[in-house]
Design an enzyme around this catalytic site. Sequence first.
Site, short mmCIF file in Angstrom:
data_model
loop_
_atom_site.label_atom_id
_atom_site.label_comp_id
_atom_site.label_asym_id
_atom_site.label_seq_id
_atom_site.Cartn_x
_atom_site.Cartn_y
_atom_site.Cartn_z
N HIS A 126 0.86 -1.19 0.00
CA HIS A 126 0.00 0.00 0.00
C HIS A 126 0.88 1.23 0.00
CE1 HIS A 126 -3.22 2.75 1.07
NE2 HIS A 126 -4.03 1.79 0.66
N GLU A 175 -7.71 -5.51 0.02
CA GLU A 175 -8.24 -6.34 -1.06
C GLU A 175 -8.08 -7.84 -0.80
OE1 GLU A 175 -10.06 -4.69 -2.51
OE2 GLU A 175 -9.29 -3.07 -3.74
N1 ACO Z 1 4.07 -7.64 -4.55
C1 ACO Z 1 5.39 -7.62 -4.83
N2 ACO Z 1 6.14 -6.52 -4.75
C2 ACO Z 1 5.54 -5.40 -4.33
C3 ACO Z 1 4.17 -5.34 -4.01
C4 ACO Z 1 3.44 -6.53 -4.14
N3 ACO Z 1 2.14 -6.55 -3.84
N4 ACO Z 1 3.85 -4.08 -3.65
C5 ACO Z 1 4.96 -3.36 -3.77
N5 ACO Z 1 5.99 -4.14 -4.18
C6 ACO Z 1 7.36 -3.75 -4.41
C7 ACO Z 1 7.55 -3.17 -5.81
O1 ACO Z 1 7.86 -4.14 -6.73
C8 ACO Z 1 8.68 -2.22 -5.57
O2 ACO Z 1 9.88 -2.93 -5.47
P1 ACO Z 1 11.22 -2.42 -6.18
O3 ACO Z 1 11.46 -1.03 -5.69
O4 ACO Z 1 12.24 -3.40 -5.74
O5 ACO Z 1 10.94 -2.46 -7.65
C9 ACO Z 1 8.42 -1.69 -4.17
O6 ACO Z 1 7.66 -2.69 -3.51
C10 ACO Z 1 7.63 -0.40 -4.15
O7 ACO Z 1 6.58 -0.48 -5.10
P2 ACO Z 1 5.66 0.75 -5.42
O8 ACO Z 1 4.75 0.43 -6.54
O9 ACO Z 1 6.48 1.99 -5.54
O10 ACO Z 1 4.86 0.79 -4.10
P3 ACO Z 1 3.62 1.61 -3.86
O11 ACO Z 1 3.54 1.76 -2.41
O12 ACO Z 1 3.53 2.80 -4.65
O13 ACO Z 1 2.50 0.61 -4.43
C11 ACO Z 1 0.60 -0.69 -4.66
C12 ACO Z 1 1.31 0.42 -3.87
C13 ACO Z 1 0.38 -0.20 -6.11
C14 ACO Z 1 -0.73 -0.95 -4.00
C15 ACO Z 1 1.49 -1.96 -4.68
O14 ACO Z 1 1.76 -2.37 -3.35
C16 ACO Z 1 0.88 -3.10 -5.47
O15 ACO Z 1 1.05 -3.17 -6.68
N6 ACO Z 1 0.12 -4.01 -4.78
C17 ACO Z 1 -0.57 -5.09 -5.46
C18 ACO Z 1 -1.90 -4.60 -6.03
C19 ACO Z 1 -2.93 -4.38 -4.94
O16 ACO Z 1 -3.12 -5.20 -4.05
N7 ACO Z 1 -3.62 -3.23 -5.05
C20 ACO Z 1 -4.67 -2.84 -4.11
C21 ACO Z 1 -4.21 -1.75 -3.21
S1 ACO Z 1 -5.46 -1.30 -2.03
C22 ACO Z 1 -6.56 -0.38 -2.95
O17 ACO Z 1 -6.23 0.22 -3.93
C23 ACO Z 1 -7.97 -0.30 -2.50
#
Ligand code: ACO
Length: 369
Positions: free
Chosen positions: A248, A306
Amino acid sequence: MENIPNHLSKIDGQLGKLIILGFPFEELATNASFEEMIFLFLHNHLPNKNELDNVTKKLLSHRYLDEKILDVLKNAAANDIELIEGVRIGVSCLTMDMQSHRIDKEGINGALKIIASVPIITASYWRLLNGQPLVEPHLELGHAANYLYMLTGEKPIPEDVKTLEIYLNTVIEHGMNASTFAARVVMSTRSDFVSAVTAAIGAMKGVLHGGAPGPVLDMLLEMQESGDIEGYLRHKFENRERLMGFGHRVYRVKDPRAILLSQVSADIWKRKENKEFWGLAVDVETTALRLLKEYKPNRSIETNVEYYTALVLHGLGLPSALFTSTFTVSRVVGWLAHCLEQLELDRIIRPSSDYTGPSEQRWCPIEER
Ligand code: ACO
C-alpha cells in the site's frame, strides 16, 4: 501543488488507523446500515430517525433502470464488454436520466440518484452478461439487500446482508486514493457528478487499485488446486510479479480494513462446508509475508484491504468478476462526498510536473529526417 483539503477521512499509515468523519472506521463499519453511511457522507452527521427515513425514501425513488440505459447495456453485453466497463458505460448514460445536467442544480439529489443507480446497473448488467433474465428492484429491501437480490433473484438471509453492509461500510472512503483523486480532478473543473464518477470508475478498474481482489481470489484458487503455496509464491516473486492484496502506498503496517475484514470473513467461512478455504488464505498470507521479507527486504509490504475483500465477497457467494463493481457500489458514496467538497472549494486541481524530455531541439524538414 498544495495538499487537497479532505474532511472525510484521516489515515495514519504508520499506526494503521483510519478515521472516518471523526469516527474510528470499525465503529461505523460494524454498527451502521449502508443508508446511514450514505447520509453521513452527504450531510456530515449521523441521521436521526426522520432523516434516515427521508434519505431511504429518496434512494427508493431512484431504484429503477431507465429503458434508454437498459438498451445501451444490452448492446454492451452483446459485445461481451466486461462487467466494470459495462458499469462505467451505464453510469455515463445516467446523464440521460438526470433531472438537471447543471452541477449547481444537481446537489445532493443528483448524488443520491447516482448512488442508487450503481447497484442496479451492476446487477442488471451482470445478469445480461450471463444471459439471465433481469430481476426487478425490490422496493421493500435495503440498499445492500436489494443489490444481492437483484444479482441472484433470491431474498438474501439477514447474516449475508449484514456481512455485505460491513464490507460496503469498510471500503466507502479512503483519502486521496487514485479513483477519488480522479473524481476530484474532474469536479475541480466545474464539470458534473456523472463525469466525475465515470472517470473514477476508470481509475478503479486497474489491478493496482480496485481491480486487485478478483486476482486475489483467482490466485488462492490456483494455490488450492496445486497445493504448493510456497512454490507458487516463489515463482511469482522470481518473475518479479506483484502479489495482489499486498502492499500500500500509505500503510506501513497491516491495513486496518484487512484486520476487520479478516475477522468478518472468518465468521462467514465458519458457517460454510468448505471451511478449509479460509485456513488456506491465512497460510498463504503468512507465507507471503515471510517471502516478501526475503524478496523485498527493504520494503514494509503488508496485507491490504483487497486480500480479505476477496474472502468476504467469495464467502457471500459472489464470483471474482463481481468484486471490483461491488467495491464501486460502496466507493461511489465517497467519490460523491469528495465531489461536494471540491465544489465548495471551487479551486481547479493542477499538479505540477518535472519536465524530463529533450532540450535544444530544432525543426527539421521531413525530407531530411
Ligand atoms: N508484490 C510484490 N512486490 C511489491 C508489491 C506486491 N504486492 N507491492 C509493492 N511491491 C514492491 C515493488 O515491486 C517495488 O519494489 P522495487 O522497488 O524493488 O521495484 C516496491 O515494492 C515499491 O513499489 P511501489 O509500486 O512503488 O509501491 P507503492 O507503495 O507505490 O504501491 C501498490 C502500492 C500499487 C498498491 C502496490 O503495493 C501493489 O502493486 N500491490 C498489489 C496490487 C494491490 O493489491 N492493489 C490494491 C491496493 S489497495 C486499494 O487500492 C484499494
